[in-house]
Design an enzyme around this catalytic site. Sequence first.
Site, short mmCIF file in Angstrom:
data_model
loop_
_atom_site.label_atom_id
_atom_site.label_comp_id
_atom_site.label_asym_id
_atom_site.label_seq_id
_atom_site.Cartn_x
_atom_site.Cartn_y
_atom_site.Cartn_z
N SER A 164 0.81 -1.24 -0.11
CA SER A 164 -0.04 0.10 0.09
C SER A 164 0.99 1.33 0.02
O SER A 164 1.68 1.47 -1.00
CB SER A 164 -1.06 -0.01 1.33
OG SER A 164 -1.91 0.95 1.12
N ARG A 236 -11.65 7.44 8.51
CA ARG A 236 -11.53 6.04 8.81
C ARG A 236 -12.87 5.29 8.22
O ARG A 236 -12.42 4.44 7.67
CB ARG A 236 -11.31 5.67 10.24
CG ARG A 236 -10.74 4.25 10.64
CD ARG A 236 -9.59 3.89 9.65
NE ARG A 236 -9.00 2.45 10.22
CZ ARG A 236 -7.88 2.23 9.96
NH1 ARG A 236 -7.24 2.94 8.97
NH2 ARG A 236 -7.40 1.13 10.23
N ASP A 329 -9.10 -6.04 -4.99
CA ASP A 329 -8.49 -4.96 -4.31
C ASP A 329 -9.20 -3.74 -4.93
O ASP A 329 -9.05 -3.77 -6.37
CB ASP A 329 -6.81 -4.98 -4.34
CG ASP A 329 -6.40 -3.65 -3.62
OD1 ASP A 329 -7.09 -2.51 -3.28
OD2 ASP A 329 -5.23 -3.65 -3.36
N HIS A 359 -8.30 -5.12 -0.38
CA HIS A 359 -7.03 -4.59 -0.12
C HIS A 359 -6.12 -5.00 0.97
O HIS A 359 -5.07 -5.10 0.96
CB HIS A 359 -7.11 -2.86 0.01
CG HIS A 359 -5.84 -2.26 -0.09
ND1 HIS A 359 -5.00 -2.29 -0.97
CD2 HIS A 359 -5.23 -1.66 1.08
CE1 HIS A 359 -3.78 -1.45 -0.56
NE2 HIS A 359 -3.99 -1.07 0.64
N ASP A 360 -7.00 -5.31 2.37
CA ASP A 360 -6.33 -5.68 3.59
C ASP A 360 -5.76 -7.06 3.40
O ASP A 360 -4.99 -7.64 4.38
CB ASP A 360 -7.26 -5.44 4.55
CG ASP A 360 -7.26 -4.28 5.26
OD1 ASP A 360 -6.46 -3.40 4.93
OD2 ASP A 360 -8.23 -3.95 6.14
#
Length: 379
Positions: A164, A236, A329, A359-360
């Site tokens: 990332s 967030r 992602d 993505h994580d």
Amino acid sequence: MLTDVVAPPATAAWRAGDPPGRRRWLDLRGPLPLQAGGALPGARLAYETWGSLNPKRDNAILVLHALTGDSHVSGAGGPGHPTAGWWDGLVGPGRAVDTNHWFVVAPNALGGCQGSTGPASAAPDGKPWGSRFPFLTLNDLARAENDLADHLGVDAWAAVIGGSLGGMRALEWTLCQPDRVRALLLLACTAASSAEQIGWCSAQVRAIEADPNWRGGDYHHAAPGHGPHAGLGLARRIAHLTYRSPAELNGRFGRIPQPGENPWQGGRYSIESYLDHQAAKLVGRFDAGSYVTLTKAMADYDAGRGRGGVAAALASVRARTLVAGVAGDRLFPLVQQQELADGIPAAGPLRVLGSPYGHDGFLIETGQLGPIVGELLSR
């Protein structure tokens, strides 16, 4: 002069009174010239290390964290580190990055809030930088870490690894210092932020800046609980929706109300409760000013700036390179990693991590990532 500080400095960038844990500190050599102009005086990096540098000084690996990460890559939680290392399944004794063999170094990014100089840190006048903290680029972050390599006696990194934002930092490292990076692993990242990624970043920054408690960035003297926590929490929530895949969110939460709550009567759906939880966790450990600083740096990134464009920049990479992305992602889609793999000489085919998490997945799928790391380090 480079000064290695073992005890936490009085003007620590994380919250006063936090124990240092495994962190060490390094004062950079003089003011750091910034790519956007001017210089940052009195900058300090927090970092952690595992293993030992061998006599040949050729076994050092630099691990670079993502947007809200820190230097605690490996090890258990405890004083100074409330949770276990964020890549504990990948880095440590007997793991893919075996700290019995490799000397692993992980700095907290300049501009961050876990020990390195950032907006919450004291400026030369003794007051928090706040709104006066300068604009940083990923080039600035890489050049600051160059001082750390000098201090540790690392002539060249055996590998630089990041995912990332950390992957973008890793790419910038080898473009800035091509003679100091022998191998490179780029995960779930891009050579230049797209319009959509700039848009996601902008929405998060605007959410923080719209909080009345932001005070133009000068909130660090406010009483506890009176910072821009609502804005940071909203940022967030926005970000976390890009970190996970639609399939995972639908499978885990669907349209199910939070137990004991009725959305028709002001209650929440389970997905809302999940996002509230993620927001509260970040607000409890991260500074809004650092979030804005690093988010802007990520949005700004263009590896081709001043290098004749992205294609020319990638073609100049000399380090042995592997590129991996995560299926599904939606923050850094695979097409961006394909550009990296195609553009970097001898990078080989793009590796794809299969993951329901989106993505994580680059943080979670250490079982799939381990063999890729092993391939890079054994070549």
